[in-house]
Design a protein around this motif. Structure first.
Motif: not given
Length: 225
Positions: A21, A25, A28-29, A73-75, A77, A83-84, A87
């Motif tokens: 986290h 994350f 990637a963001r 989607w990242i924000d 979680d 997304l996975k 990333q």
């Protein structure tokens, strides 16, 4: 008990969830918009975008809309397979550039090696993509640990809180569920694995629960196999 396979979660189990986290994350963001724009015409990225459009139920979504959806989607979680996968591609750059290494608890490293030497098969089941799993273990704080593992499973196999996923994993491993020990820090995941017939162990690194419904330990050294 006769344990032939140890199936392990990653976040909160082998790896400090804060690494995911606080490092993965955010990386990637930040990198996602430029990565998508720079690789837009790559076949693998187009496949990811097509999958995202299905999730969004927006077949005509443009690049800007899709990028914002991934950021959202990242924000939030969200456990969205598209997304996975994306990333995982972005993290390839980070690992290869040496921007970070994959965190692993010392006890997890020591006992994964020990169990492998004892002939116990090791596999991974994480909500992160298989590529992300292999990247973390391949560029870990202790070097390349991917040779330790025979199989990697992600959300394409099934939801981690549903029995069916564990039934599928046991089948893929060609093992009776009772010969598999699943390690996780999430009780609901352990419940699902147990309902499929697997043995379970709760990793509660911060504080052991008082009324645990699964065998609970604070580190790998306390796991009985």
């Amino acid at each position: 008990m006769t344990i032939k396979v140890i199936l392990t979660d990653i976040e909160g189990t082998t790896t400090d969830i804060r690494f995911v986290h606080d490092v993965l994350f955010p990386y990637a963001r930040q990198a996602l918009p430029a990565f998508v724009k720079g690789h837009w015409n790559d076949a693998v990225v187009q496949s990811i975008m097509a999958e995202a459009k299905l999730v969004l139920e927006a077949p005509d979504a443009d690049q800007t809309t899709l990028i914002q959806a991934f950021i959202n989607w990242i924000d939030q979680d969200k456990k969205v397979t598209a997304l996975k996968t994306l990333q995982g591609l972005i993290w390839v750059q980070g690992y290869k550039n040496g921007d970070f290494t994959g965190h692993l608890y010392q006890d997890a490293y020591e006992y994964l090696q020990r169990w492998n030497e004892q002939g116990i098969e090791l596999s991974v089941f994480s909500s992160g993509s298989v590529k992300a799993q292999q990247l973390l273990f391949g560029h870990s704080d202790f070097g390349d640990l991917t040779p330790l593992f025979s199989h990697y499973f992600d959300t394409t196999t099934g939801h981690k809180r549903e029995k069916a996923a564990y039934v599928s994993i046991a089948s893929a491993l060609q093992q009776l569920p009772e010969n598999i020990l699943f390690l996780s820090d999430i009780v609901e995941e352990l419940d699902a694995a147990q309902s499929a017939g697997m043995k379970t162990c709760l990793l509660a690194r911060e504080e052991l629960p008082e009324n645990a419904t699964h065998n609970a330990v604070s580190s790998f050294e306390s796991i009985s196999v």
